[in-house]
Design a protein around this motif. Structure first.
Motif, PDB file in Angstrom:
ATOM      1  N   SER A 194       0.833  -1.196   0.000  1.00 47.16           N
ATOM      2  CA  SER A 194       0.000   0.000   0.000  1.00 47.16           C
ATOM      3  C   SER A 194       0.877   1.259   0.000  1.00 47.16           C
ATOM      4  O   SER A 194       1.696   1.441   0.905  1.00 47.16           O
ATOM      5  CB  SER A 194      -0.906   0.003   1.239  1.00 47.16           C
ATOM      6  N   GLN A 195       0.720   2.072  -1.044  1.00 50.02           N
ATOM      7  CA  GLN A 195       1.387   3.383  -1.121  1.00 50.02           C
ATOM      8  C   GLN A 195       2.873   3.281  -0.791  1.00 50.02           C
ATOM      9  O   GLN A 195       3.435   4.111  -0.080  1.00 50.02           O
ATOM     10  CB  GLN A 195       0.697   4.356  -0.161  1.00 50.02           C
ATOM     11  N   VAL A 196       3.519   2.269  -1.351  1.00 50.54           N
ATOM     12  CA  VAL A 196       4.895   1.973  -0.941  1.00 50.54           C
ATOM     13  C   VAL A 196       5.850   3.105  -1.300  1.00 50.54           C
ATOM     14  O   VAL A 196       6.758   3.431  -0.526  1.00 50.54           O
ATOM     15  CB  VAL A 196       5.363   0.624  -1.543  1.00 50.54           C
ATOM     16  N   GLU A 197       5.653   3.750  -2.448  1.00 51.92           N
ATOM     17  CA  GLU A 197       6.602   4.803  -2.833  1.00 51.92           C
ATOM     18  C   GLU A 197       6.440   6.038  -1.950  1.00 51.92           C
ATOM     19  O   GLU A 197       7.425   6.720  -1.647  1.00 51.92           O
ATOM     20  CB  GLU A 197       6.429   5.140  -4.310  1.00 51.92           C
ATOM     21  N   LEU A 198       5.218   6.331  -1.511  1.00 52.45           N
ATOM     22  CA  LEU A 198       5.027   7.446  -0.584  1.00 52.45           C
ATOM     23  C   LEU A 198       5.665   7.125   0.767  1.00 52.45           C
ATOM     24  O   LEU A 198       6.237   8.009   1.422  1.00 52.45           O
ATOM     25  CB  LEU A 198       3.540   7.733  -0.399  1.00 52.45           C
ATOM     26  N   ARG A 199       5.572   5.895   1.181  1.00 50.73           N
ATOM     27  CA  ARG A 199       6.207   5.487   2.441  1.00 50.73           C
ATOM     28  C   ARG A 199       7.732   5.593   2.330  1.00 50.73           C
ATOM     29  O   ARG A 199       8.405   5.993   3.284  1.00 50.73           O
ATOM     30  CB  ARG A 199       5.781   4.062   2.818  1.00 50.73           C
ATOM     31  N   ILE A 200       8.240   5.229   1.166  1.00 49.97           N
ATOM     32  CA  ILE A 200       9.682   5.362   0.948  1.00 49.97           C
ATOM     33  C   ILE A 200      10.076   6.841   0.962  1.00 49.97           C
ATOM     34  O   ILE A 200      11.122   7.208   1.511  1.00 49.97           O
ATOM     35  CB  ILE A 200      10.084   4.679  -0.379  1.00 49.97           C
ATOM     36  N   MET A 201       9.237   7.702   0.372  1.00 50.57           N
ATOM     37  CA  MET A 201       9.498   9.144   0.421  1.00 50.57           C
ATOM     38  C   MET A 201       9.559   9.623   1.871  1.00 50.57           C
ATOM     39  O   MET A 201      10.438  10.406   2.258  1.00 50.57           O
ATOM     40  CB  MET A 201       8.414   9.907  -0.342  1.00 50.57           C
ATOM     41  N   ALA A 202       8.619   9.161   2.697  1.00 50.25           N
ATOM     42  CA  ALA A 202       8.631   9.546   4.105  1.00 50.25           C
ATOM     43  C   ALA A 202       9.931   9.111   4.769  1.00 50.25           C
ATOM     44  O   ALA A 202      10.541   9.862   5.544  1.00 50.25           O
ATOM     45  CB  ALA A 202       7.427   8.929   4.819  1.00 50.25           C
ATOM     46  N   HIS A 203      10.377   7.898   4.460  1.00 58.06           N
ATOM     47  CA  HIS A 203      11.617   7.380   5.044  1.00 58.06           C
ATOM     48  C   HIS A 203      12.828   8.175   4.567  1.00 58.06           C
ATOM     49  O   HIS A 203      13.672   8.573   5.380  1.00 58.06           O
ATOM     50  CB  HIS A 203      11.773   5.900   4.672  1.00 58.06           C
ATOM     51  N   LEU A 204      12.932   8.399   3.257  1.00 54.99           N
ATOM     52  CA  LEU A 204      14.105   9.070   2.697  1.00 54.99           C
ATOM     53  C   LEU A 204      14.166  10.542   3.108  1.00 54.99           C
ATOM     54  O   LEU A 204      15.237  11.081   3.367  1.00 54.99           O
ATOM     55  CB  LEU A 204      14.103   8.946   1.174  1.00 54.99           C
ATOM     56  N   SER A 205      13.006  11.193   3.123  1.00 60.60           N
ATOM     57  CA  SER A 205      12.992  12.631   3.430  1.00 60.60           C
ATOM     58  C   SER A 205      13.057  12.902   4.925  1.00 60.60           C
ATOM     59  O   SER A 205      13.534  13.961   5.350  1.00 60.60           O
ATOM     60  CB  SER A 205      11.728  13.280   2.858  1.00 60.60           C
ATOM     61  N   GLY A 206      12.549  11.948   5.717  1.00 60.81           N
ATOM     62  CA  GLY A 206      12.504  12.163   7.154  1.00 60.81           C
ATOM     63  C   GLY A 206      11.546  13.256   7.564  1.00 60.81           C
ATOM     64  O   GLY A 206      11.624  13.761   8.695  1.00 60.81           O
TER      65      GLY A 206
END
Length: 919
Positions: free
Chosen positions: A698-710
């Motif tokens: 679910s929404q994996v790329e947005l979750r990755i954005m949250a992780h990478l951007s902090g």
């Protein structure tokens, strides 16, 4: 038959016991090149060295506990509940230790749902001979008898029956009673309060057994007697928890646990990775051919391989048993074999082997024809005899193989009951990992590009078009140089790539690890998925084809009526004449072709369709026509006659981001957002008694954005489980979360996804059908609410400009040759790619890791489940109805644990009798 009293003992090693003892007993200053601890690995390997030197066993196995809970947790949920979590410094040593143990040639067992003790107990009980159990665990003393003894190599303590009595004060047959009375604080097993070793020994000396102690509980005086009587109800459970199971249904016996040939190449890699310099030095001294094994044969200059010019080649055609014997001797003793098959078809499910090709040194190769059947073909060696002789060698994991696209060869060999093992390198994947931007990784291209060598083309020997021959019809005179060259140049390509791949270990260690631990293992997983295939209802597709034809005819009629005349819907020239002529539809010209003509490209038609009916109808007609020609008409023709299933081909070396693609058919592009596309998915069905399970990140790329951007706002929204699009809408529009309306959420969703794909305010305005100023306001508000995202994007652009590449979370490098281009269009596209590629690439890596984890679990054989498709962020399974809950829970567990992000990975699942229902 060997006398059991004269043969060497079976050695059973409690690997998990030594793992913990080594970690806590050896200096934590033992570290690898990356600074991480290696003390547990050192300790266990030293212990294994000591055992092997002391007993020189023929049969030996190292047993480790499997991950997760065991049957004892089902009996008693609090079992081991008080244990502190495993230190992270120990956890990351386990997998490398397993790899080294296997590479050294030790048999190793990790059996789920039980403990290492139970596996050892079963093997010891079933072995007709002497057994040495190497452990530091007191529980194991219950296994000691006339044949079974314990040794603790940490202090060299040896315990036979008398040794157990001397150490514990009780006989081996009393150990379970002894442990039950005392309980175990470490494992959280309840015993009798205040009863320790001395009391337990005293009671057992007087009453012999736990049963007798319980039967005489009323005779025990004082407080300890009260404690005993109070404990009686729980003692049977404690007894069951401490009892080692000795009747597991294992797939092996003590006699079958023999050493395999060490994988020297893998050991060199592991010893270098973890800084085991002494072991590495000894290994190289005792294996002078080790560099050949690693493929480090090509000369280098400045760290880069020098292309070897080989003008005089020796290509043999094997037609006699003497030649075969000679080559079999070479192949069975070499360290690395370049291998290829020649076949009857490119369709891996239908293809049959026509010949085998192999090379072990540059410029020398052989072709072994077995299936050529043209008129007057020379006598070939017997087909079945050759495959039978090659089967052990091809299935031997210690005979290392390199090839070009070995996924295909593996699948073809499976048609003959041969599983290709020992795949350590694939030149297509080596090229891809080194340079994913280049979209051509075929053999001909790689040879031309890197070896300055023009290969013999298939068309040169087989012809073109309808008259093209299949390989079995090609003469041996022409087939031999073509086929042998395949094996030869593959080896030469590997020699060119190998130093570069190995250089990644120090320069880009994560990327080398990605090649070795993701791409190469995934080859087998993809092969299995392809061969599993998916069941398709062709009758349903036939009905859909008729319905699509009817609807297309209706659309065509409506288009002609509104246009005022008939024209060819597939002709850009005729569409231009109808759409843009002042005397006809007179639609606005949005964009022109390089030749100055009005454009009828898809994006132009989509913009025109927002306000004009004929372009909208034409787009709908095109969409239905594509569905019909690509799917409803074509899919029935792709059903395999033997399996009744469709078998796609997955491609690892195409997308620069690491995403997989598929073809014949392309499963990635079946629409999911319109009715017609979903109806096609309804034709992908499960057999009777089974169902389709779809598991989608679910929404994996947005979750990755949250992780990478902090970004704190994004992290908070995902961690709390809030609907991210509603949360973004609340931030952008300044309203409470509960008051967000549908249109606001839709706009926020477009912003969320649009920005990570580099969408401009202009593009967002078009998508939302709002003014550019309104769209820009949304973007500005988004960045104001999520400043970490904006900072990440700006930093990523700058870093990409300096380095010419970006990286995924797992180290996959995505090169951007145009990031500093003078051409603004090329530069802007590269900047958008720089922002999106780390997210899309990380998502690709995560789904691959999930596939590997799920495949490992499925290989254990505890279920009848098949992984049948991978589409974007989704895995699709065919599951027995009665196994559904077990499989769904395990798949979700494995997928959510595939990566450790700052926000949780979430997996949505669906179930149905077809793919659409499950999606």
């Amino acid at each position: 038959m060997t006398d059991k009293n004269t043969r060497k003992p079976l050695v059973l090693v409690d690997g998990s016991s030594y793992l913990f003892r080594a970690f806590f007993g050896m200096p934590n200053t033992l570290t690898g090149p990356d600074g991480r601890q290696t003390n547990a690995i050192h300790g266990v390997l030293n212990m294994l060295d000591s055992l092997r030197k002391k007993y020189d066993p023929e049969h030996m196995v190292v047993v480790f506990d499997a991950k997760g809970k065991t049957f004892r947790n089902d009996l008693y949920p609090e079992y081991k509940a008080t244990r502190p979590p495993m230190p992270e410094e120990l956890r990351y040593q386990i997998e490398p230790l397993h790899e080294i143990v296997l590479a050294q040639g030790y048999p190793m067992l990790v059996v789920p749902d039980v403990e290492a003790d139970d596996v050892i107990g079963t093997l010891a009980t079933g072995y007709d001979g002497d057994v040495i159990i190497s452990t530091g665990d007191k529980d194991m003393a219950q296994l000691v008898n006339e044949r079974v003894s314990l040794i603790n190599t940490m202090n060299d303590a040896f315990h036979d029956i008398q040794g157990v009595i001397d150490k514990y004060g009780v006989r081996p047959d009393q150990i379970k009673d002894y442990l039950t009375l005392m309980g175990d604080k470490v494992d959280n097993i309840p015993g009798v309060d205040k009863v320790g070793p001395k009391t337990a020994v005293k009671w057992l000396a007087e009453y012999e057994t736990l049963d007798n102690i319980i039967a005489n509980a009323d005779k025990f005086k004082g407080k300890v007697g009260e404690y005993l009587r109070e404990a009686i109800p729980r003692l049977p459970l404690s007894y069951e928890l401490v009892t080692i199971k000795c009747d597991l249904d294992l797939s092996c016996t003590g006699e079958s646990l023999s050493f395999t040939k060490e994988n020297t190449a893998r050991l060199v890699e592991l010893y270098e990775e973890f800084g085991f310099r002494t072991r590495l030095s000894k290994l190289k001294e005792s294996n002078p051919e080790v560099m050949a094994e690693l493929g480090e044969l090509a000369p280098t200059e400045g760290g880069m391989p020098i292309v070897e010019e080989i003008t005089d080649v020796d290509y043999q055609c094997i037609l006699t048993e003497e030649q075969l014997d000679e080559w079999m001797d070479k192949l069975s003793t070499t360290k690395l074999v370049s291998f290829d098959t020649e076949t009857t078809s490119l369709n891996y499910m239908d293809a049959r082997v026509v010949g085998l090709c192999f090379s072990i040194e540059p410029g020398k190769a052989a072709y072994l024809p077995i299936g050529h059947d043209y008129i007057d073909v020379p006598q070939q060696l017997d087909y079945d005899m050759v495959l039978a002789r090659f089967k052990p060698l091809l299935e031997d994991p210690t005979v290392l193989k390199v090839g070009q696209n070995l996924k295909y060869d593996r699948s073809v060999l499976l048609n003959h009951g041969i599983e290709l093992k020992g795949i350590v390198h694939d030149t297509m994947l080596e090229s891809y990992v080194l340079d994913s931007v280049s979209n051509r990784h075929d053999m001909d291209t790689l040879c031309s590009k890197h070896l300055n060598h023009q290969t013999i083309k298939f068309e040169d020997i087989a012809g073109k078009g309808k008259k093209q021959l299949t390989f079995n019809q090609v003469t041996l005179e022409e087939a031999t140089p073509y086929a042998a060259e395949d094996a030869d140049v593959t080896l030469r390509l590997h020699r060119f790539f190998a130093p570069q791949i190995r250089a990644l270990k120090s320069d880009v260690p994560n990327q080398e690890k990605l090649y070795r631990e993701i791409e190469i293992p995934l080859l087998k997983v993809l092969s299995d998925i392809e061969r599993n295939g998916v069941l398709v209802n062709k009758e349903m597709l036939a009905v859909q084809s008729v319905e699509l034809t009817t609807r297309m005819a209706e659309l065509e009629k409506e288009i002609f009526e509104q246009a005022g005349e008939e024209f060819n819907l597939g002709s850009p020239k005729q569409i231009q004449a109808i759409f843009f002529d002042e005397e006809k539809l007179n639609l606005p010209i949005i964009k022109k072709t390089p030749k100055g003509q009005p454009s009828t490209a898809e994006d132009v038609l989509q913009e025109l369709a927002l306000e004009h009916e004929v372009p909208r109808l034409l787009l709908e007609h095109r969409s239905l026509s594509k569905l019909k020609s690509t799917y409803t008409d074509k899919l029935p023709l792709q059903i395999n006659d033997t399996t009744g299933r469709i078998h796609t081909s997955y491609h690892q070396a195409v997308a620069a981001t690491g995403r997989l693609s598929s073809s014949e058919p392309n499963l990635q592009n079946i629409p999911v957002r319109n009715t017609e596309g979903r109806r096609i998915r309804q034709a992908f069905v499960a057999p009777e008694g089974r169902c389709i399970l779809a598991a989608d990140y679910s929404q994996v790329e947005l979750r990755i954005m949250a992780h990478l951007s902090g970004d704190e706002g994004l992290l908070s929204a995902f961690s709390s489980g809030t609907d991210i699009h509603k949360a973004t809408a609340a931030e952008i529009f300044g309203v409470p979360l509960e008051e967000v309306v549908v249109d606001q959420r839709r706009a926020a969703k477009a912003v969320n996804f649009g920005l990570i794909y580099g969408m401009s305010a202009f593009g967002l305005a078009k998508q939302l059908n709002v003014s550019r100023g309104e769209a820009k306001k949304y973007v500005d508000l988004y960045f104001a609410r999520y400043p970490g995202v904006k900072a990440y994007m700006e930093d990523t652009r700058e870093q990409a400009k300096e380095a010419d590449y970006v990286e995924t979370l797992f180290g996959r490098r995505l090169y951007l040759p145009n990031i500093n281009a003078n051409n603004a269009m090329l530069r802007n596209h590269a900047e958008r790619t720089a922002i999106n590629a780390p997210m899309q690439g990380t998502a690709a890596d995560i789904i691959k890791l999930a596939m590997l984890a799920v495949a490992d679990w499925l290989r254990e054989g505890t279920t009848n489940t098949k992984m049948i498709m991978q589409v974007h962020d989704e895995l699709v399974f065919e599951v027995d109805n009665d196994e559904l809950d077990l499989v769904r829970n395990k798949v979700v567990e494995l997928m959510t644990n595939a990566a450790d992000l700052a926000v949780p990975l979430v997996v949505d699942t669906g179930v149905g009798i077809n793919w659409d229902e499950a999606h």
